[in-house]
Write a protein that holds these residues in place. Structure first.
Motif, mmCIF file in Angstrom:
data_model
loop_
_atom_site.group_PDB
_atom_site.id
_atom_site.type_symbol
_atom_site.label_atom_id
_atom_site.label_comp_id
_atom_site.label_asym_id
_atom_site.label_seq_id
_atom_site.Cartn_x
_atom_site.Cartn_y
_atom_site.Cartn_z
ATOM 1 N N ILE A 134 11.023 -11.952 69.522
ATOM 2 C CA ILE A 134 10.351 -12.780 70.480
ATOM 3 C C ILE A 134 9.226 -12.030 71.165
ATOM 4 O O ILE A 134 8.243 -12.623 71.683
ATOM 5 N N ASP A 135 9.348 -10.609 71.516
ATOM 6 C CA ASP A 135 8.150 -9.672 72.091
ATOM 7 C C ASP A 135 7.077 -9.916 71.430
ATOM 8 O O ASP A 135 5.893 -10.182 71.992
ATOM 9 N N HIS A 181 19.186 -18.330 73.129
ATOM 10 C CA HIS A 181 18.201 -16.887 73.413
ATOM 11 C C HIS A 181 16.769 -17.584 73.376
ATOM 12 O O HIS A 181 16.003 -16.914 74.218
ATOM 13 N N TYR A 182 16.386 -18.154 72.240
ATOM 14 C CA TYR A 182 15.048 -18.650 72.123
ATOM 15 C C TYR A 182 14.703 -19.580 73.457
ATOM 16 O O TYR A 182 13.596 -19.264 73.989
ATOM 17 N N ASP A 220 20.909 -9.299 67.852
ATOM 18 C CA ASP A 220 20.080 -9.603 69.092
ATOM 19 C C ASP A 220 19.011 -8.566 69.214
ATOM 20 O O ASP A 220 17.943 -9.056 69.816
ATOM 21 N N SER A 221 18.917 -7.508 68.848
ATOM 22 C CA SER A 221 17.871 -6.556 68.787
ATOM 23 C C SER A 221 16.741 -6.837 67.835
ATOM 24 O O SER A 221 15.527 -6.833 68.409
ATOM 25 N N ASP A 229 15.081 -10.070 69.775
ATOM 26 C CA ASP A 229 14.280 -9.548 70.869
ATOM 27 C C ASP A 229 12.993 -8.694 70.450
ATOM 28 O O ASP A 229 11.907 -9.209 71.194
ATOM 29 N N LYS A 230 12.985 -8.137 69.557
ATOM 30 C CA LYS A 230 11.668 -7.580 68.892
ATOM 31 C C LYS A 230 10.851 -8.786 68.286
ATOM 32 O O LYS A 230 9.679 -8.498 68.545
ATOM 33 N N ALA A 235 14.135 -17.340 76.413
ATOM 34 C CA ALA A 235 12.770 -16.448 76.245
ATOM 35 C C ALA A 235 11.758 -17.012 76.277
ATOM 36 O O ALA A 235 10.643 -16.431 76.463
#
Length: 369
Positions: free
Chosen positions: A359-360, A260-261, A352-353, A356-357, A264
């Motif tokens: 990473i953003d 995922h990293y 995952d949530s 994602d938070k 992204a």
């Protein structure tokens, strides 16, 4: 709250019933020191690694200390290792009275540059101590060739590499012995301190068992010094038995997070982890690099995100080891990395949530630099 504490709390909630049952089973057994849980864990952990023996000890540092002593390392000997590691690797060498001798690391995977090892071998060299750092293995084929050529045993430091493989061989099975830590944040972590040293050599195993128990071969009869009181606790052993069954699942989730990293963050200025060909990375920590690392970390703190640096000070430049005589610039890659590396959140219970938070937020911070 640090990423490590949060990961531990989430894991506990997910596995609470099994963990409490493990504790209760030990307390009800009436056997609290070197009992059936330790014996079963030792058998199962050795089996997982395809070796004959495992000696459970009280922490990962002593797993190295006893491993070195069981391999015959004595005061005045030299042990070749790296400075880009957790200090306990080197503290253990110092604890047996030996002198650590450092080689530099590769800039891409941060692991021991084995091509530098032979040049520092002397008549006092008694052990090669590769550190399988961050979740992947050192290039072991040339190191094993040097071991065979010079008759110097290998003790693998596997504290950060539970389940990692190198050309199909599991970390911990490629030297004469290997040391593991079960500190709570590890890929396979206890709920307190714990460690183990594994080997397929019966003589080394016998020495390990004496050394962890005062140097005794039978109760009250010391046959070897210096002995230690360095036993894996029954409660921790039973917890580790339960968690060993989930180790492959922990690793699978860590690899999902790492992927995922990659997807992204590949378009940012971050240098993402490189997996060396032949390695199967387990991502104990997800170490990245940035030339303005400290600015990134400070900016993230304004969002209540506190990330770890593994490691901000090379061992050879720390005050406690300045007596070894290594000057600034003596290990240039290690020193450069110390100024640039930091770790992104990495634990199996990271959703995952949440990922994602984070990473953003990280992308937003990087965009402002």
């Amino acid at each position: 709250m640090s990423q490590y504490v949060w990961g531990y709390l989430q894991e506990y909630e997910d596995e609470r019933d099994d963990l409490l049952d493990a504790v209760d089973s030990v307390f009800r057994s009436g056997s609290l020191i070197l009992g059936p849980s330790v014996r079963r864990f030792e058998e199962e952990f050795a089996g997982y690694h395809g070796v004959a023996h495992c000696a459970g000890v009280d922490n990962g540092t002593n797993a190295i200390v006893l491993g070195l002593q069981a391999l015959g390392v004595k005061p005045g000997d030299e042990v070749i290792t790296v400075s880009n590691t957790a200090a306990p690797t080197v503290v253990a060498i110092d604890a047996v009275g030996a002198t650590p001798v450092f080689v530099d690391v590769h800039e891409d995977d941060y692991l021991m540059d084995v091509s530098q090892v032979e040049a520092v071998i002397t008549e006092r060299t008694r052990c090669l101590l590769p550190v399988h750092l961050y979740g992947q293995c050192v290039d072991m084929a040339p190191l094993r060739a040097l071991s065979a050529k010079h008759g110097i045993p290998i003790l693998e430091d596997c504290a950060q590499a539970h389940g990692s493989r190198h050309h199909g061989e599991i970390a911990g099975s490629m030297g004469l012995a290997a040391a593991f830590s079960f500190y709570p944040t590890k890929v396979l972590g206890a709920y307190g301190d714990g460690g183990a040293t594994i080997t397929s050599d019966a003589g080394v195993d016998a020495a390990l068992r004496r050394l962890r128990y005062y140097g005794m071969e039978s109760v009250y009869h010391v046959v070897e010094t210096p002995g230690h009181n360095s036993r894996l606790d029954e409660v921790q052993a039973e917890i580790l038995r339960r968690k060993l069954r989930r180790l492959d699942a922990y690793v699978a989730r860590r690899r999902e997070i790492a992927q995922h990293y990659r997807e992204a963050l590949s378009d940012t200025e971050l240098v993402l982890p490189a997996t060396t060909p032949g390695n199967e990375h387990v991502y104990y920590v997800h170490v990245v690099r940035h030339p303005e690392r400290d600015k990134v970390l400070e900016a993230l703190k304004t969002h209540d995100i506190f990330l770890n640096v593994s490691y901000p000070w090379p061992v050879h430049r720390q005050k406690g080891f300045l007596h070894l005589g290594y000057q600034q610039g003596s290990l240039p890659v290690t020193e450069k990395l110390a100024d640039e590396i930091f770790s992104l959140p990495m634990y199996p219970s990271l959703s995952d949530s949440e990922l994602d938070k984070f990473i953003d937020t990280l992308r937003d911070v990087l965009a402002t630099l």
